[in-house]
Design a protein around this motif. Sequence first.
Motif, mmCIF file in Angstrom:
data_model
loop_
_atom_site.group_PDB
_atom_site.id
_atom_site.type_symbol
_atom_site.label_atom_id
_atom_site.label_comp_id
_atom_site.label_asym_id
_atom_site.label_seq_id
_atom_site.Cartn_x
_atom_site.Cartn_y
_atom_site.Cartn_z
ATOM 1 N N GLU A 92 27.608 14.221 34.834
ATOM 2 C CA GLU A 92 27.996 13.901 33.515
ATOM 3 C C GLU A 92 26.792 14.003 32.467
ATOM 4 O OE1 GLU A 92 29.145 12.223 35.932
ATOM 5 O OE2 GLU A 92 31.279 11.749 35.832
ATOM 6 N N ASN A 93 25.894 13.395 32.981
ATOM 7 C CA ASN A 93 24.684 13.320 31.902
ATOM 8 C C ASN A 93 23.586 14.350 32.353
ATOM 9 O OD1 ASN A 93 25.939 11.300 30.181
ATOM 10 N ND2 ASN A 93 25.550 9.954 31.908
ATOM 11 N N GLU A 94 23.606 14.958 33.153
ATOM 12 C CA GLU A 94 22.633 15.797 33.779
ATOM 13 C C GLU A 94 22.365 17.029 32.725
ATOM 14 O OE1 GLU A 94 21.301 15.188 36.941
ATOM 15 O OE2 GLU A 94 19.790 16.981 36.856
ATOM 16 N N SER A 95 21.106 17.025 32.396
ATOM 17 C CA SER A 95 20.618 18.262 31.446
ATOM 18 C C SER A 95 20.425 19.677 32.415
ATOM 19 C CB SER A 95 19.204 17.904 30.826
ATOM 20 O OG SER A 95 19.325 16.835 29.981
ATOM 21 N N ILE A 96 20.633 20.579 31.723
ATOM 22 C CA ILE A 96 20.770 21.901 32.341
ATOM 23 C C ILE A 96 19.530 22.688 31.821
ATOM 24 C CG2 ILE A 96 22.005 24.177 32.975
ATOM 25 C CD1 ILE A 96 24.574 22.576 32.023
ATOM 26 N N GLY A 97 18.740 23.262 32.935
ATOM 27 C CA GLY A 97 17.740 24.212 32.615
ATOM 28 C C GLY A 97 16.766 23.736 31.481
ATOM 29 N N GLY A 98 16.719 24.813 30.581
ATOM 30 C CA GLY A 98 15.805 24.603 29.250
ATOM 31 C C GLY A 98 16.693 23.508 28.238
ATOM 32 N N ARG A 138 15.291 31.173 22.527
ATOM 33 C CA ARG A 138 15.951 31.930 23.434
ATOM 34 C C ARG A 138 15.823 31.190 24.768
ATOM 35 N NH1 ARG A 138 12.887 37.003 22.935
ATOM 36 N NH2 ARG A 138 13.804 37.124 21.077
ATOM 37 N N TYR A 139 15.033 30.544 25.369
ATOM 38 C CA TYR A 139 14.900 29.915 26.505
ATOM 39 C C TYR A 139 14.799 28.532 26.416
ATOM 40 C CZ TYR A 139 13.588 34.530 27.431
ATOM 41 O OH TYR A 139 13.687 36.049 27.270
ATOM 42 N N GLY A 140 15.063 27.537 25.560
ATOM 43 C CA GLY A 140 15.043 26.103 25.631
ATOM 44 C C GLY A 140 13.612 25.888 25.940
ATOM 45 N N THR A 141 13.487 24.605 26.655
ATOM 46 C CA THR A 141 12.063 24.449 27.214
ATOM 47 C C THR A 141 11.498 25.196 28.214
ATOM 48 O OG1 THR A 141 13.353 22.571 28.260
ATOM 49 C CG2 THR A 141 12.271 21.788 26.387
ATOM 50 N N ARG A 142 12.325 25.850 28.858
ATOM 51 C CA ARG A 142 11.774 26.851 29.754
ATOM 52 C C ARG A 142 10.805 27.832 29.058
ATOM 53 N NH1 ARG A 142 14.776 30.132 33.239
ATOM 54 N NH2 ARG A 142 13.289 29.818 34.970
ATOM 55 N N ALA A 143 11.122 28.012 27.914
ATOM 56 C CA ALA A 143 10.069 28.930 26.994
ATOM 57 C C ALA A 143 8.818 28.749 27.397
ATOM 58 C CB ALA A 143 10.069 28.629 25.522
ATOM 59 N N GLU A 144 8.254 27.612 28.016
ATOM 60 C CA GLU A 144 7.076 27.406 28.403
ATOM 61 C C GLU A 144 6.503 28.481 29.628
ATOM 62 O OE1 GLU A 144 4.529 23.819 28.919
ATOM 63 O OE2 GLU A 144 6.622 22.668 28.452
ATOM 64 N N ASN A 145 7.443 28.502 30.460
ATOM 65 C CA ASN A 145 7.151 29.673 31.546
ATOM 66 C C ASN A 145 6.645 30.971 30.802
ATOM 67 O OD1 ASN A 145 7.918 27.629 33.216
ATOM 68 N ND2 ASN A 145 9.793 28.318 33.222
ATOM 69 N N ILE A 146 7.734 31.591 29.862
ATOM 70 C CA ILE A 146 7.173 32.646 29.474
ATOM 71 C C ILE A 146 5.943 32.622 28.489
ATOM 72 C CG2 ILE A 146 8.274 34.551 27.891
ATOM 73 C CD1 ILE A 146 10.476 33.837 29.763
ATOM 74 N N ALA A 147 5.895 31.725 27.930
ATOM 75 C CA ALA A 147 4.557 31.674 27.063
ATOM 76 C C ALA A 147 3.431 31.598 28.019
ATOM 77 C CB ALA A 147 4.717 30.175 26.267
ATOM 78 N N ALA A 148 3.452 30.811 29.047
ATOM 79 C CA ALA A 148 2.269 30.918 30.033
ATOM 80 C C ALA A 148 1.923 32.403 30.668
ATOM 81 C CB ALA A 148 2.887 29.849 31.135
ATOM 82 N N SER A 149 3.029 32.844 30.696
ATOM 83 C CA SER A 149 3.144 34.374 31.463
ATOM 84 C C SER A 149 2.578 35.266 30.169
ATOM 85 C CB SER A 149 4.490 34.801 31.588
ATOM 86 O OG SER A 149 4.559 35.953 32.178
#
Length: 563
Positions: free
Chosen positions: A420-426, A461-472
């Motif tokens: 119920e309160n589980e955040s998803i991905g980014g 575009r990617y939520g907090t998963r943006a970090e992975n793209i920025a690192a790349s």
Amino acid sequence: MEMTAPGTKRSNNSTPPRVLIIGAGINGCGVFRDLCLQGVECLLVDRGDICEGASAAPSRLIHGGIKYLETGEFRLVRESCIERNRLLRNAPHYVKPLETLVPVRSLFGGLLSSTQRFLGLKVKLNDRGLLITEIGLRLYDFFSHAIQTLPNHRLFHRAKLLQEVPLFDPSIIAAGVYYEGRVTHGERLGLELVLDGLHAKPSSQVALYSTVSRSETGQFKVTDQLTGTIRAIEADYVINAGGAWIDDVNRSLGFATHYMGGSKGSHLIVDHAELFNVLKGRMVYFGTTDGRVNLAYPFFGHVLIGSTDIKIIHPDDAYCSDEEIDYLLGAIKEIVPTIHIERRQILLTYCGVRPLPRSDGANIGEVSRDHYMAHDTIPNTDIPLVSLIGGKWTTFRAFADEASRYILAHFGIKRTHQTENESIGGGRHYPITEAEQVDWIGTKADLYLCTRPRMAELLYRYGTRAENIAASERDIGYQPLITATQYSRAEIAFLCRNEWVNRLVDILLRRTEMAMAGHVSLPLIHEVAEIAASELAWDAERKRAEIESTIQAMQRRSVRMAA
Ligand SMILES: Cc1cc2nc3c(=O)[nH]c(=O)nc-3n(C[C@H](O)[C@H](O)[C@H](O)COP(=O)(O)OP(=O)(O)OC[C@H]3O[C@@H](n4cnc5c(N)ncnc54)[C@H](O)[C@@H]3O)c2cc1C
């Protein structure tokens, strides 16, 4: 197809159970995540990509479904309102509030017909007056109270309406104003559920562009449709999440069911500045003279218009027809008669099939949008199979929770993790307020040596998963695409390497918003193909075939591709 690890032979009864999930639409992805979180090993198989069926074709509303109040589906509306509010919290990167106007043309219109509909009689409701609208919106507020994330409704009377939407048809005397949710990158949210599931249970597996059948000895076989490779797998429980294809999937497992009776629905995305400006960021959710309810709202700088509801025999035959385009353009004229949309202003059309339960003879628009589980056993075995029938995008978590509880009970496994309160991905640790976003963007831009506007774009575009793209981008070097400078080469390469890209079209339609936002051109297709070919080791022949089939996929969706 891609699998995280080779399948293992099941040896004895003490081996933990393994669940085979067929269909990676939002329901398959949802139940995959839920079971993985409980520690159950799953194999998720789809004949295509993640969320490429109905889950790629909705109106993209995360909504309570106000129109289902008319048919007395209070349980569904209440559950949907609660799930909408949960998604606004758990996936704030992709699920955003959407202010909505319901135009009204009379004071007391629809009182008799809505009472008749409520009592189950088949009557058209083509005038929803102010009183009926007010009652509906009050009920809606009531159902949303369990988890309040959105403001209550209000009314715009004529003077306010004229000021806010002067181009509305003069017969519209007022409007109800309330809030729904909309999902910007639904296909990516499905993907993130799968990634979260694998993170929780790394021994689970995913096989895309693959189908399941049974050998003569009764074993399950997974066939990779891209390479032709066949492998045997074992499963203790099967979930059929094949959406509108549920009966086809059951047939491929050796038995006949007649659960499904779909309806196709089409949408248009139009590039029309005047209509976009009329909407002022809001959705208009309006009844049309044929008794149906249609919608229009801003989408990636353009306008999304939907939808039709037409009975269809087989889901593979669904496409957006010329008649549907005419119908949807005509519907817009009913609320803003001075606006004319040319066909050349259509950026994209899409069509999908609602996985509805079979209902011979019923008006397809009145078939319940609630979800059900149908129970069977795989022939000549004691392996149970459950088919996930119906449901809405909005309610995938609740449906997954219900299916997962059922399966856990079958194996006597305790449920250890609630969703119920589980955040998803980014959406995890997503900065919500403007101040938090400015802070997050500044900190990460400094960390990954990129500009603030670029970091803001990646966050969107990617939520907090943006970090992975920025690192790349930092590691490989930031190089924007020549044909669409809002994307970078490192970004596309990252998606290819980390997000199960199998086909070129996966990138344009589902990993990014390129097609939805109207960024596709022939040069872009070639530029992205070149990056994908290098990342995925495609030879010249494969690259050519991918370009060809992507062009065809875009043409099927009426995408105009500038050379
Ligand atoms: C026009 C339209 C508008 C809608 N609007 C909304 C909305 O605004 N809000 C909302 O909440 N809901 C909406 N819905 C409903 C929602 O989109 C669906 O209920 C939901 O996406 C169904 O998800 P699913 O996973 O059950 O099916 P699907 O997404 O169709 O997934 C089924 C999967 O099974 C796979 N498959 C099929 N055959 C096989 C096979 N033999 N082997 C392996 N895999 C197979 C397919 O490739 C597909 O990926 C709308 C639906 C439509 C069509």
